[in-house]
Design an enzyme around this catalytic site. Structure first.
Site, PDB file in Angstrom:
ATOM      1  N   PRO A   2      30.920  42.685   8.546  1.00 41.20           N
ATOM      2  CA  PRO A   2      30.043  42.405   9.683  1.00 41.20           C
ATOM      3  C   PRO A   2      29.644  43.679  10.432  1.00 41.20           C
ATOM      4  CG  PRO A   2      31.978  40.963   9.683  1.00 41.20           C
ATOM      5  CD  PRO A   2      32.239  42.046   8.698  1.00 41.20           C
ATOM      6  N   GLU A   3      28.355  43.941  10.464  1.00 36.20           N
ATOM      7  CA  GLU A   3      27.809  45.025  11.274  1.00 36.20           C
ATOM      8  C   GLU A   3      26.642  44.439  12.059  1.00 36.20           C
ATOM      9  OE1 GLU A   3      27.641  48.871   9.530  1.00 36.20           O
ATOM     10  OE2 GLU A   3      29.220  48.437   8.079  1.00 36.20           O
ATOM     11  N   ARG A 261      39.676  54.244   8.111  1.00 33.59           N
ATOM     12  CA  ARG A 261      38.617  53.519   7.409  1.00 33.59           C
ATOM     13  C   ARG A 261      38.217  54.266   6.130  1.00 33.59           C
ATOM     14  NH1 ARG A 261      35.316  50.044  11.006  1.00 33.59           N
ATOM     15  NH2 ARG A 261      36.330  49.979  13.041  1.00 33.59           N
TER      16      ARG A 261
END
Length: 275
Positions: A2-3, A261
């Site tokens: 999700p962005e 990340r």
């Protein structure tokens, strides 16, 4: 993942399913709000703010949620089997006579007064897909700490809202800079173009079911013809392509963690420090 673009799509689906309808079921499965009952209230609006979702409900209430890495909202018809994950991962259920919205693995879920929404999203920078977008403000925020690594600055939602790890990697590639390059090391024209490109990429993908950053590109690998059709696996320049050839030069893509990340880059096309 999700962005800003996928969160906007989620907001549109939820708005279409819930807005203007009276809730016939309300179930918030987080301890703080487990006793809250929204049944009988009308959903007024569902909107995205950066990577946050705001579901506004009659009576001056807003249900604030954030998907982070793997959260999701699914919409189902009456009688349709819920397929978003096991029952223990459900954090919210909102239903009317026509649709049921189920929130899975939501790391952030809170019920607040609509007048207090700024407590949840007031810290965000200009929203790449929102009405408050301002490229000059976003650029000023992005360059405010010249020593900060570019990748970290792009992910900071206080600078500009909507960029996640995928777009971080893709934007650094398009800027021909590694994510570890101090943001102050970007030439000014490159920094300006970076902000413009971020806006263009999210706008181009706001309605796409599959995110694509290589739009209009002519990818090339050693031994391949200069012009060829883009395969589905080539929708992204570097993200998720560890050890695979760069679509621009053919050099194997590398990956390393940046602030926990996974971060992808091409060691030939991108200049700057690396781990």
């Amino acid at each position: 993942m999700p962005e800003g673009d996928t969160v906007l799509q989620t907001a549109k689906r939820l708005h279409s399913a819930l807005a203007g309808h009276v809730l016939t079921r309300s179930d918030l499965r987080v301890p703080r709000f487990a006793t809250a009952d929204l049944t009988g209230r009308t959903v007024l609006d569902v909107t995205a703010r950066g990577k946050h979702l705001l579901t506004r409900i009659e009576g001056g209430l807003t249900l604030h949620s954030h998907l982070r890495m793997d959260g999701a909202w699914r919409v189902y018809a009456p009688g349709e089997r819920w397929r978003g994950g096991p029952a223990h991962q459900i954090r919210a259920v909102l239903a009317n006579t026509a649709h049921t919205a189920v929130g899975y693995r939501l790391p952030v879920l809170e019920l607040l007064r609509t007048r207090d929404e700024e407590q949840a999203v007031g810290h965000l920078g200009p929203d790449l897909l929102g009405p408050d977008w301002n490229a000059d403000t976003a650029l000023h925020h992005l360059l405010a700490d010249p020593a900060r690594p570019l990748g970290e600055a792009l992910l900071d939602q206080r600078n500009l809202a909507g960029i996640g790890n995928v777009y971080k990697c893709e934007l650094c590639f398009l800027a021909r800079a590694t994510p570890w390059l101090p943001v102050g090391g970007l030439p000014e024209p490159t920094a300006v173009l970076l902000v413009t490109t971020a806006k263009q990429l999210l706008e181009a993908n706001r309605d796409r079911p599959i995110r694509t950053t290589t739009i209009g590109a002519r990818p090339r690998t050693p031994g391949a013809p200069a012009l060829r059709a883009r395969r589905p696996s080539e929708n992204l320049w570097v993200y998720g392509r560890n050890h695979r050839p760069c679509l621009r030069c053919g050099t194997p893509i590398r990956v390393a963690d940046q602030d926990t990340r996974p971060t992808y880059w091409c060691p030939h096309c991108q200049t700057g420090p690396t781990p």
